[in-house]
Design an enzyme around this catalytic site. Structure first.
Site, PDB file in Angstrom:
ATOM      1  CB  CYS A   1      35.282  42.041  39.915  1.00 48.14           C
ATOM      2  SG  CYS A   1      35.493  43.792  40.176  1.00 48.14           S
TER       3      CYS A   1
ATOM      4  CD  GLN B   1      44.781  38.742  40.412  1.00 45.44           C
ATOM      5  OE1 GLN B   1      45.849  38.748  41.033  1.00 45.44           O
ATOM      6  NE2 GLN B   1      43.961  39.778  40.412  1.00 45.44           N
TER       7      GLN B   1
ATOM      8  CG  ASP C   1      41.528  36.611  33.412  1.00 48.06           C
ATOM      9  OD1 ASP C   1      42.634  37.164  33.576  1.00 48.06           O
ATOM     10  OD2 ASP C   1      40.486  36.994  33.965  1.00 48.06           O
TER      11      ASP C   1
ATOM     12  CE  LYS D   1      44.420  42.728  37.848  1.00 44.03           C
ATOM     13  NZ  LYS D   1      43.770  43.473  38.923  1.00 44.03           N
TER      14      LYS D   1
ATOM     15  CG  HIS E   1      37.586  39.733  37.191  1.00 42.89           C
ATOM     16  ND1 HIS E   1      37.091  40.663  36.303  1.00 42.89           N
ATOM     17  CD2 HIS E   1      38.078  40.440  38.241  1.00 42.89           C
ATOM     18  CE1 HIS E   1      37.285  41.875  36.795  1.00 42.89           C
ATOM     19  NE2 HIS E   1      37.888  41.766  37.977  1.00 42.89           N
TER      20      HIS E   1
HETATM   21  N1  C6P Z   1      41.112  42.076  39.395  1.00 40.21           N
HETATM   22  C1  C6P Z   1      41.197  42.487  41.775  1.00 40.21           C
HETATM   23  O1  C6P Z   1      41.321  43.207  42.770  1.00 40.21           O
HETATM   24  P1  C6P Z   1      41.861  44.888  34.659  1.00 40.21           P
HETATM   25  O2  C6P Z   1      40.930  45.667  35.540  1.00 40.21           O
HETATM   26  O3  C6P Z   1      41.433  44.909  33.206  1.00 40.21           O
HETATM   27  O4  C6P Z   1      43.287  45.256  34.848  1.00 40.21           O
HETATM   28  O5  C6P Z   1      41.790  43.367  35.166  1.00 40.21           O
HETATM   29  C2  C6P Z   1      40.553  42.707  35.235  1.00 40.21           C
HETATM   30  C3  C6P Z   1      40.726  41.347  35.827  1.00 40.21           C
HETATM   31  C4  C6P Z   1      40.512  40.237  35.039  1.00 40.21           C
HETATM   32  N2  C6P Z   1      40.711  39.001  35.507  1.00 40.21           N
HETATM   33  C5  C6P Z   1      41.118  38.759  36.764  1.00 40.21           C
HETATM   34  C6  C6P Z   1      41.335  37.358  37.220  1.00 40.21           C
HETATM   35  C7  C6P Z   1      41.328  39.842  37.624  1.00 40.21           C
HETATM   36  O6  C6P Z   1      41.725  39.614  38.864  1.00 40.21           O
HETATM   37  C8  C6P Z   1      41.115  41.164  37.152  1.00 40.21           C
HETATM   38  C9  C6P Z   1      41.276  42.339  38.055  1.00 40.21           C
HETATM   39  C10 C6P Z   1      41.298  43.098  40.406  1.00 40.21           C
HETATM   40  O7  C6P Z   1      41.012  41.270  41.884  1.00 40.21           O
HETATM   41  C11 C6P Z   1      40.362  44.251  40.262  1.00 40.21           C
HETATM   42  S1  C6P Z   1      38.673  43.760  40.267  1.00 40.21           S
END
Ligand code: C6P
Length: 404
Positions: free
Chosen positions: A363, A202, A199, A225, A122
């Site tokens: 992203c 997910q 990370d 999430k 991401h």
């Molecule tokens: N992905 C998606 O629709 P935040 O925005 O800080 O809560 O998470 C960022 C982030 C970091 N790593 C991974 C693997 C992610 O999937 C995400 C967030 C969302 O896939 C929004 S782009």
């Protein structure tokens, strides 16, 4: 027994309609819906407890502090961290990763040093390192993947050299659903004396995560999430690493003593928590983690795996269907394209039928480039999704495709 119909009653939003049709919410990768208990715990804290934490001698402040620190203990237990000193509250995965990149970059990286990331990161886990690159002249090395969306572990091992300082890799791809073998990857990195940031944005909502069993040095995730509130997330870090890093931001909460000549910092975890934290959100997050723990992360995983298998089976039967990512270890995310229909058109037509999916590059532009596509349609499942909703998705796609 995992009773999904009973579980759905905990989520008021799932009962609503959009465009006069029942909502089919399949955008859980972007954010999950909130069970009543999370919202009620937060409302209750605002109505009955609200006061700033860690500062006041008065009753409410002490009670709010107790709730906030109890939430930290809940997170510790959930991740099986050794100590609450290793649990830093942040605004989310993005801030957790930026914290590590910035502080680790400052303390441990010099010009020419290298960070290993993967092809499927991401942007949060790419751009934060590029900021360090701009400041300190470090290099990003990228683990390639095969066409199934699996990282090439031989190539990964070949990337290590005497300038490698850290590995930063996603546990689960938000686009492909690939579950990376992070435990093995961490063992490899440790054999070279290199720490690993995972990370977990997910992963945490979909599977049991034990940071000690994984051996992760840093692990990041977002509250929103995993059925918790927005604006709060977690950075787990091994105490020995967090102790070595400088603070991320300066301000209240994170200090021991301040003078114009010299300031000393608070011990962990407060050293990394400058300013008033979102202490109501931490309560909400704890309630969400209690909620999923009560259902059982194993049960949630089994339910979602079954749903994903069913979805893949049914989607594959649609003429012109192209599913991106077919890793052996696959999580509750399915990305696809149908014929030459633009992902945005397909997403819009699904939306008009009440089906919420995400479209675009998610992203992860470098990954899109590797896949040779501009974007995809993505359905991502949560603990409350049903086979009937998968059927609605399939029928929705067939209806949309028929219009082209
Ligand atoms: N992905 C998606 O629709 P935040 O925005 O800080 O809560 O998470 C960022 C982030 C970091 N790593 C991974 C693997 C992610 O999937 C995400 C967030 C969302 O896939 C929004 S782009």
């Amino acid at each position: 027994m995992y009773n999904v119909e009973e579980i759905r009653k905990d989520f008021p939003i799932l009962g609503r309609e959009v465009y006069g049709r029942p909502l089919v919410y399949l955008d859980n990768g972007a954010t999950t819906q909130k069970p009543r208990c999370v919202v009620e715990a937060m409302t209750d804290e605002y109505y009955n407890v609200n006061a700033n934490v860690h500062r006041g001698v008065h009753f409410l402040s002490q009670q709010a502090t107790e709730l906030h620190e109890a939430a930290r203990e809940t997170v510790r237990r959930f991740l099986n961290a050794r100590s609450t000193a290793e649990i830093i509250f942040t605004r989310g995965t993005t801030e957790s990763i930026n914290l590590v990149a910035s502080c680790f970059g400052e303390a441990c990286m010099r010009e020419g040093d290298e960070v290993i990331v993967s092809q499927m990161e991401h942007h949060a886990n790419i751009v934060s390192w590029q900021l360090v690159q701009a400041r300190r002249g470090i290099r990003l090395r990228v683990i390639p993947m095969n066409d199934r969306g699996e990282l090439l572990l031989d190539e990964y091992e070949r990337l290590f050299n005497d300038r490698t300082r850290i590995v930063a890799v996603t546990h689960v791809s938000n686009v492909l659903g690939t579950v990376n073998p992070v435990r093995r990857m961490i063992e490899t990195a440790h054999a070279y004396g290199v720490p690993v940031l995972v990370d977990g944005a997910q992963a945490v909502p979909h599977m049991p995560v034990d940071v000690q069993a994984l051996g992760a040095d840093f692990y990041a995730f977002s509250g929103h999430k995993v059925y918790g509130p927005t604006g709060v997330g977690v950075l787990y870090g091994k105490e020995e690493w967090l102790d070595r890093l400088p603070p991320y931001m300066g301000g209240g909460e994170m200090i021991d003593h301040v003078s114009f000549e010299r300031t000393t910092f608070a011990p962990l975890p407060l050293k990394f928590e400058a300013g008033t934290p979102d202490y109501v959100a931490t309560t909400g997050l704890a309630r969400a983690l209690d909620y999923v723990s009560r259902l059982g992360m194993d049960q949630i995983q089994a339910h979602e795996q079954q749903l994903t298998r069913y979805a893949l089976e049914r989607l594959r039967q649609i003429p012109g269907m192209r599913i991106l990512g077919s890793a052996a270890e696959h999580d509750a995310v399915v990305s696809f394209l149908v014929g030459d229909i633009h992902h945005l058109d397909l997403g819009t037509l699904l939306d008009r039928q009440g089906i919420a999916v995400r479209t675009g590059h998610h992203c992860a532009e470098p990954l899109m480039r590797r896949l040779g596509v501009e974007g995809t349609v993505r359905a991502s499942f949560g603990l409350y999704n049903t086979q009937a909703e998968v059927d609605a998705l399939v029928e929705g796609i067939e209806r949309a495709a028929a219009m082209f």
